[in-house]
Design an enzyme around this catalytic site. Structure first.
Site, PDB file in Angstrom:
ATOM      1  N   LEU A   9       0.688  -0.923  -0.167  1.00 48.90           N
ATOM      2  CA  LEU A   9      -0.017  -0.406  -0.366  1.00 48.90           C
ATOM      3  C   LEU A   9       1.322   1.458  -0.173  1.00 48.90           C
ATOM      4  CD1 LEU A   9      -2.917   1.715   0.484  1.00 48.90           C
ATOM      5  CD2 LEU A   9      -3.132   1.064   2.825  1.00 48.90           C
ATOM      6  N   ASP A  10       1.607   1.098   0.722  1.00 44.59           N
ATOM      7  CA  ASP A  10       2.196   2.396   1.056  1.00 44.59           C
ATOM      8  C   ASP A  10       4.165   2.331   1.774  1.00 44.59           C
ATOM      9  OD1 ASP A  10       3.766   4.596   2.327  1.00 44.59           O
ATOM     10  OD2 ASP A  10       2.411   5.356   3.606  1.00 44.59           O
ATOM     11  N   PRO A  11       4.690   1.641   0.630  1.00 46.10           N
ATOM     12  CA  PRO A  11       5.010   1.910  -0.144  1.00 46.10           C
ATOM     13  C   PRO A  11       4.290   0.342  -0.851  1.00 46.10           C
ATOM     14  CG  PRO A  11       6.625   0.975   0.278  1.00 46.10           C
ATOM     15  CD  PRO A  11       6.177   1.000   0.862  1.00 46.10           C
TER      16      PRO A  11
END
Ligand SMILES: *[C@@H]1O[C@H](CO)[C@@H](O)[C@H](O)[C@H]1NC(C)=O
Length: 452
Positions: free
Chosen positions: A127-129
Site C-alpha cells: 500500500l504505502d509503499p
C-alpha cells in the site's frame, strides 16, 4: 496444460492472507509458506486447501538455498533486514523475488546481478509503499505528457480503525506489534515546502501535526514522514515546489502522544526496575518514577504531568481528556506493569492489551494524493487521488487487502511474463505500473481521481 509454478512465501504476517488467496486462484500455482516457527506457517496454510507449510531459519544459508532452489519465485514478507539474504540466495538459483518493503541500500546492491541473471526483484508493492507510487506516477506522467507541471505534490496515508471503532483515547488500534508504530512517532522529518527544505526535529514531529481535510466527517491530522525530498527525483518532478509524504491520524492522537513523549514513556533505554527479574511494580509507581516524584497518588501524578506541559501548548480541555486517557489505560492504577526492560516496551504491552481490534471491528485505510498542477496553457488546477477501504470482518482487514493484493498481483504478472523489466525494482515506470493498476481495479481496489 499450463506449467506448474512453485512459489515460496517467507513469513506469515497478517498481510500474507490476501496475497496467498490471490495467488492460489490459479490452479498451476503451488505455494509453500515458510516461517521460522512452523506453527505460524501451518496456521496460515490451513486456511487454504492447496498451501503447504515448512519451517525455515533464513539466517541458515544452506537451508535457505535449499528451500529457494525448489521454487520459481520467492515472496519475502519477513523483516526487511533479512531481504538481502533472500535476494542473494534467489540470484544464486535464478529465482525472482517480490517484497512490499522499501529498497534498502543493501538490497539495491544486487541490481546489476539481478539484470545479469535475467531476474526481477520487485519491491515496494504493497500500500504505502505500493499503491501510493502507482497513482502518484499515473497522474505525474499524464500531466507531463500533456506539457503541464506539478507545482505541489502531497501524499498522506493512514491505517486506522474505522470511525465507529476509534473508541479509545488515541483513536488508534494495533493489529500487530505497537513498537514500530510508537518508534515512528519520534522520527525526524524533512520535506520541500514552497521551494524551501523544511526540517522537523524528532521531538517536534507531533507538534508539527496539522488538520487535513479529505471528507468533513473525518477529523484527520497529518504529520510528515521521514524524508520526502528524494521523491522529487524518484517521481521525476524536479519542478515541484512542495513535496510532502505524511501520515494521517485522528484528532487527539498527536497531543496524547506528545504527552507520552514529554514524560518519557517512549524512551527505549533499559531501566533496572523494568527487568524481567526485578520486583513487580504498578503503573502508578512507574509513572511516579518517570516524573521523579515520591508520591504516587492520582492527584499528584496528574499535577506533575500537567506541569510538564508548557502554557498554551495544549488546551485545558485537551489536557483533561488526555489525563482521562491515562486513567483509561490504567497508568494511575495499582495494576502491575508487564516488565519489558524499557519504558517503551512496557507501554507497548499495555497498549496492545487495551487497544486491540475486538471481534467484528473493522479497520480503514485512507490514502490521498493532492497535486497542484499548472497545465500547458498556464491554468492552475487541483487534482486528487483518493483510496478509502474498509476491512470486512471476519474477512481480511483493509490493511491486509491493500498490501497483500498488490503483492499477489505483482507475483502473478512476473510469472506470466507481463512484467519483463529486470533488476532490483520499484513500481516507478508505466510498463510495470499500468498492468498492476488494471488488475487492482478488477479486485475492486479503486482510487478515485478528481479534478478541481
Ligand atoms: C487551458 O486548458 C484547459 C484544458 O485543456 C482548458 O480547460 C482551459 O479552458 C484552458 N484555459 C485557457 C485560459 O485557455
Amino acid at each position: 496444460m499450463t506449467t506448474e509454478r512453485k512459489i515460496l512465501l517467507l513469513g506469515s504476517g497478517f498481510v500474507a492472507g490476501p496475497a496467498v488467496e490471490y495467488i492460489l486462484r490459479r490452479p498451476e500455482n503451488q505455494l509453500t509458506i515458510a516461517c521460522r516457527r512452523i506453527a505460524n506457517a501451518e496456521a496460515l496454510a490451513k486456511q487454504f486447501s492447496r498451501a503447504k507449510s515448512e519451517s525455515i531459519d533464513v539466517t541458515n544459508e544452506e537451508a535457505l538455498d535449499e528451500i529457494i532452489s525448489r521454487h520459481d519465485l520467492v515472496i519475502s514478507l519477513i523483516p526487511y533486514t533479512f531481504h538481502p539474504l533472500v535476494i542473494k540466495s534467489a540470484i544464486k538459483f535464478k529465482k525472482h523475488v517480490v517484497t512490499t518493503s522499501y529498497v534498502s541500500p543493501a538490497m539495491k546492491e544486487f541490481h546489476a546481478a539481478a539484470i545479469e541473471n535475467d531476474l526481477t526483484i520487485m519491491n515496494e508493492i504493497g500500500l504505502d509503499p505500493g499503491i501510493d507510487h502507482l497513482y502518484a506516477l499515473k497522474t505525474i506522467n499524464e500531466v507531463h505528457a500533456n506539457g503541464g507541471k506539478i507545482i505541489s505534490f502531497i501524499s498522506y496515508c493512514g491505517g486506522l480503525p474505522a470511525p465507529e471503532c476509534s473508541n479509545n483515547p488515541l483513536g488508534y488500534k494495533f493489529s500487530w506489534s505497537s513498537r514500530g508504530v510508537l518508534l515512528a512517532l519520534r522520527n525526524s522529518a524533512k520535506f520541500c515546502q514552497d521551494g524551501k527544505i523544511v526540517e522537523i526535529h524528532e521531538s517536534d514531529l507531533m507538534s508539527s501535526a496539522k488538520p487535513y481535510l479529505i471528507y468533513p466527517a473525518f477529523a484527520f491530522l497529518s504529520y510528515p514522514n521521514r524524508d520526502s525530498t528524494p521523491f522529487k527525483e524518484f517521481y521525476n518532478i524536479p519542478e515541484a515546489q512542495t513535496v510532502v509524504r505524511g501520515t494521517l491520524r485522528y484528532q487527539g492522537f498527536t497531543d496524547f502522544v506528545k504527552v507520552l513523549v514529554k514524560i518519557g514513556l517512549l524512551d527505549d533505554a533499559n531501566q533496572d526496575y523494568l527487568q524481567f527479574d526485578s520486583p513487580e511494580i504498578s503503573w502508578r509507581d512507574v509513572i511516579a518514577k518517570v516524573l521523579h516524584i515520591s508520591s504516587n497518588t492520582e492527584d499528584d501524578l496528574r499535577k506533575a504531568i500537567k506541569s510538564t506541559i508548557a502554557e498554551n501548548e495544549i488546551s485545558e480541555d485537551e489536557i483533561e481528556r488526555i489525563l482521562k486517557g491515562f486513567k483509561w489505560l490504567g497508568l494511575f492504577s495499582d495494576q502491575p506493569v508487564h516488565r519489558r526492560n524499557t519504558l517503551l516496551d512496557t507501554l507497548c504491552a499495555t497498549l496492545e492489551e487495551k487497544m486491540q481490534y475486538e471481534e467484528g471491528e473493522r479497520d480503514m485505510v485512507i490514502l490521498q494524493h493532492k497535486f497542484e498542477i499548472e497545465l500547458k496553457n498556464g491554468t492552475r488546477e487541483t487534482w486528487t487521488s483518493t483510496l478509502l477501504e474498509y476491512g470486512k470482518p471476519p474477512g481480511p482487514s483493509a490493511m491486509a487487502t491493500t498490501v497483500g493484493i498488490p503483492c499477489g498481483i505483482a507475483v502473478q504478472l512476473i510469472l506470466d511474463g507481463v512484467i519483463k523489466k529486470r533488476g532490483v525494482l520499484q513500481p516507478y515506470t508505466s510498463e510495470i505500473n499500468n498492468p498492476i493498476i488494471a488488475e487492482l481495479e478488477k479486485e475492486g481496489i479503486k482510487v478515485k481521481e478528481e479534478k478541481l
